[in-house]
Design an enzyme around this catalytic site. Structure first.
Site, PDB file in Angstrom:
ATOM      1  N   LYS A 108       0.838  -1.211   0.000  1.00 45.56           N
ATOM      2  CA  LYS A 108       0.000   0.000   0.000  1.00 45.56           C
ATOM      3  C   LYS A 108       0.866   1.252   0.000  1.00 45.56           C
ATOM      4  CE  LYS A 108      -4.381  -1.655   1.774  1.00 45.56           C
ATOM      5  NZ  LYS A 108      -5.476  -1.432   2.700  1.00 45.56           N
ATOM      6  N   LYS A 145      -9.806 -11.881 -11.158  1.00 42.99           N
ATOM      7  CA  LYS A 145     -11.075 -11.847 -10.440  1.00 42.99           C
ATOM      8  C   LYS A 145     -11.739 -10.483 -10.646  1.00 42.99           C
ATOM      9  CE  LYS A 145     -10.189 -10.446  -5.727  1.00 42.99           C
ATOM     10  NZ  LYS A 145      -9.776 -10.745  -4.397  1.00 42.99           N
ATOM     11  N   LYS A 172     -12.697  -3.584  -9.632  1.00 45.34           N
ATOM     12  CA  LYS A 172     -12.874  -2.272 -10.249  1.00 45.34           C
ATOM     13  C   LYS A 172     -11.546  -1.563 -10.423  1.00 45.34           C
ATOM     14  CE  LYS A 172     -13.874  -0.060  -5.818  1.00 45.34           C
ATOM     15  NZ  LYS A 172     -14.126  -1.101  -4.836  1.00 45.34           N
TER      16      LYS A 172
END
Ligand code: TRP
Length: 359
Positions: free
Chosen positions: A119, A224, A227
């Protein structure tokens, strides 16, 4: 004896899609429904976790409540006395225990967390885009101490309630291991303070390895449904209209083989067959029998579009019927009960570390 505790987080997310629904929400709801009675099930919104990376704070409150409504519409058992549904920040012991555990947590062990590294890298890359692009002044895309500290808060979430089982995705494995480490460390230093959650391996045995189904992306069926490419074309959101749903499914990526088959060479078609099975509540075998061998893809796509559009119509109707008062009452009741439990654990810890007199 008190019931063993199963605990997991319901993340606030405004863009839930059918992949989340089948892969995460339904398994969680089924688990809560099935295990209640024998276990205490804690499902909480980790609202303090939600700004470890930058978000739009004006939208957070609505996001939390809308997210909960979506879960209720999907069948979250808010009537069960063994299922507690609460917001993390309404139980202040989460924050307090975190600050205490911070003092026993190594900088090094936090730095090694892969999710933190990933992240942090992503935030850094985004920042670079901003620097090279237009708007640097408005961005606060710093890697925050909150992001670094995330696993300690998560450990507090778990340890305050004497949790034994924590169903989470594989990306959370290191965080669960840390919760176990810090629990054992504190127990070694201060005597039996915490229940040590089961190891990740035992968690898998308890819950079964693959709980959720992996719905694939309509544009890139080798991935998978996600978005992350930003366009949303490969994703059916739970609030998509029937028209948009149809359009997305009719333009789903297939292949040039020209014959319906269920195999790794035809990931798009295979995904459509699985979608049809899931959303029409028919077995995969039955759906395959009907469509395999057909030499055009249009009929299969139509059938998928119908079943998903019908599902969404029902779901969206349920969503408008969610009883907000009942949901809020449930949150209040759970938060009161959870404060009592969490504060007991906190006091034990405070006494052990010398912040409170021992009685
Ligand atoms: N980190 C979890 C996730 O991203 C959410 C979470 C926060 C959680 N605290 C938790 C999950 C405690 C289980 C237990 O999915």
């Amino acid at each position: 004896m008190a019931k063993q505790v199963i605990l997991t987080g319901i993340r606030a997310n405004n863009d839930l899609h059918i992949g989340n629904y089948m892969g995460a929400m339904l398994p969680m709801i089924d688990m809560a429904t099935k295990r209640a009675g024998e276990y205490q099930v804690n499902l909480f919104v980790p609202d303090l976790h939600s700004f470890t990376t930058p978000i739009d704070h004006h939208k957070l409150q609505d996001a939390i409540m809308n997210n909960l409504r979506v879960f209720v519409a999907a069948g979250l058992p808010i009537d069960s006395p063994d299922v507690h549904i609460y917001r993390q920040s309404y139980v202040s012991a989460h924050s307090e225990l975190t600050v205490i555990l911070d003092g026993f947590t190594g900088f090094g062990e936090m730095s090694r967390m892969t999710q933190f590294k990933d992240k942090a890298k992503k935030l850094h890359d985004d920042l670079q885009e901003y620097v090279d692009g237009v708007d640097v002044s408005k961005s606060n895309k710093n890697v925050s101490v909150g992001l670094f500290n995330y696993p300690v808060l998560m450990a507090s979430d778990i340890l305050l309630y004497g949790t034994t089982y924590v169903p989470v995705g594989d990306d959370q494995t290191q965080h669960i291991e840390f919760a176990r480490d810090i629990a054992e460390r504190m127990n070694r230093l201060f005597g039996e303070l915490f229940v040590v959650p089961k190891s990740v391996k035992e968690q898998h045995t308890f819950f079964g390895k693959d709980q959720g189904l992996r719905i694939k992306d309509l544009v890139d069926p080798t991935k998978k449904m996600s978005k992350s490419d930003g366009s949303g074309r490969g994703v059916i959101f739970l609030n998509d209209t029937p028209e948009i749903t149809r359009k997305k499914i009719m333009s789903a990526t297939t292949d040039s083989i020209g014959r319906v088959g269920y195999n790794t060479d035809q990931p798009g078609i295979s995904n459509l067959l699985e979608l049809l099975s899931l959303f029409s509540s028919r077995s995969l075998a039955e759906v395959r029998k009907e469509f395999e061998g057909q030499t055009q893809y249009g009929l299969l796509k139509e059938a998928v579009a119908d079943s998903v559009a019908n599902f969404l119509a029902d779901f969206q109707a349920n969503l408008t019927k969610v009883n907000d008062k009942a949901l809020k009452d449930k949150l209040e009741t759970s938060e009161k009960a959870m404060n009592a439990i969490a504060n007991r654990t906190l006091l034990k810890v405070q006494q052990a570390v010398g912040l409170r007199p021992k009685d």
